[in-house]
Design a protein around this motif. Structure first.
Motif: not given
Length: 265
Positions: A51-56
Motif C-alpha cells: 500500500x505504501x509503495x511509491x512509483x517512479x
C-alpha cells in the motif's frame, strides 16, 4: 481499532467473517470481500505492490543539498544533457550501401558472406543537404545598414481637411452606378423586334443530316472490299433490292427471308 482487528484476523472483512470457514482464496475473491468503513474497495491483482509503495524514480542528489530547492534550479551542465533519459537524440541517416559496396570491391570482397562481414565492421551514412553547408559563413553587413521596420509615411493632413477621401469614394460609387445602368439598358428588349420561341424554332425547316457510317477498322476501308460483283450493272442491282423489299411483306422472319405466309382472314 479496525486496523488491529484486520492485522489479527485478515478474514474479518470477508463474507464468512470470524466464525465461518476461512480459506486463503477468500482474500482475493471480489465476491467474498466486504467494504471497510471509510475506505474504498480495493480491486486489482493480488500481485500488486504494498500500500505504501511509491512509483517512479528517485530524485538525483544535488550538489548544494536541500538548500538549493529554495534558491531555484541550479545551472545544468550542457555536457550532461545527453545523459538524460528523455534527451532528444540526433536522428541517424540511412546507410549508404553504394559506398559500402564500392569499398568492399576495392578491398577484394565479392561474395555475399564477405560483404555481410564487411558491413558489420564498416558504417557509412548518407549525406544530407545540411552536411554540405556545415561551415559557418560570416555575412558581412554594410555599416550603413539599419535594422527594423521602415517608418510609415506621414498622414496627409491637408487631404483629411479637404475631405478628399470622401469625394474620391463618392466618385467611385457614382461611376459604378453609371456602368450598371448602361449594362441594364443594353439588356432591355426592344418591343418592335420579334424574338424566336421554342415552338417557332421547331417549326422552321431543318436541313437533313446524313447519319454517320458504322465504325470500321481503318485497314478494312481500303483493302477489304467486295471482290465479286454478282450483278451485271448498278441498275440491275437496284431493281433486285427493290423487288426484295416489296417481297418482304409476304414472307416470314424478322428480315423477310422466310417462307411465304398464308392468307389471313
Amino acid at each position: 481499532m479496525a486496523a488491529e482487528i484486520l492485522s489479527m484476523n485478515p478474514f474479518a472483512y470477508t463474507a464468512t467473517g470470524e466464525l465461518g470457514e476461512n480459506r486463503d482464496t477468500m482474500l482475493s475473491n471480489e465476491l467474498l470481500l466486504r467494504t471497510q468503513l471509510g475506505r474504498p474497495k480495493r480491486r486489482g491483482y493480488s500481485s500488486a505492490p504494498a500500500e505504501h509503495f511509491v512509483y517512479g524514480r528517485p530524485l538525483e542528489p544535488r550538489q548544494g543539498g536541500a538548500d538549493d530547492a529554495l534558491h531555484g534550479w541550479p545551472p545544468m551542465n550542457p555536457l550532461a544533457a545527453t545523459t538524460l533519459p528523455f534527451s532528444r537524440k540526433e536522428k541517424k541517416t540511412d546507410r549508404d550501401f553504394m559506398v559500402l559496396n564500392k569499398a568492399a570491391v576495392q578491398a577484394g570482397l565479392v561474395t555475399a558472406s564477405e560483404n555481410y562481414k564487411f558491413r558489420a565492421t564498416h558504417d557509412v551514412r548518407r549525406k544530407t543537404a545540411g552536411d554540405e553547408n556545415t561551415r559557418s559563413r560570416t555575412r558581412r553587413i554594410p555599416p550603413t545598414m539599419v535594422f527594423g521596420i521602415s517608418t510609415r509615411p506621414s498622414t496627409p493632413i491637408f487631404d483629411l481637411l479637404e475631405h478628399k477621401y470622401q469625394d474620391k469614394w463618392l466618385m467611385s460609387r457614382r461611376q459604378m452606378e453609371l456602368t450598371k445602368r448602361q449594362e441594364e439598358s443594353k439588356q432591355r428588349r426592344n418591343p418592335n423586334t420579334v424574338y424566336e420561341t421554342r415552338a417557332s424554332l421547331l417549326r422552321t425547316y431543318q436541313n437533313p443530316v446524313d447519319e454517320a457510317p458504322l465504325w470500321q477498322l481503318p485497314k478494312f476501308k481500303k483493302n477489304a472490299r467486295a471482290s465479286l460483283q454478282t450483278f451485271r450493272s448498278e441498275g440491275v442491282r437496284k431493281q433486285g433490292y427493290e423487288h426484295f423489299e416489296s417481297d418482304q411483306i409476304s414472307r416470314k422472319g424478322q428480315l423477310g427471308h422466310g417462307v411465304f405466309e398464308s392468307a389471313k382472314n
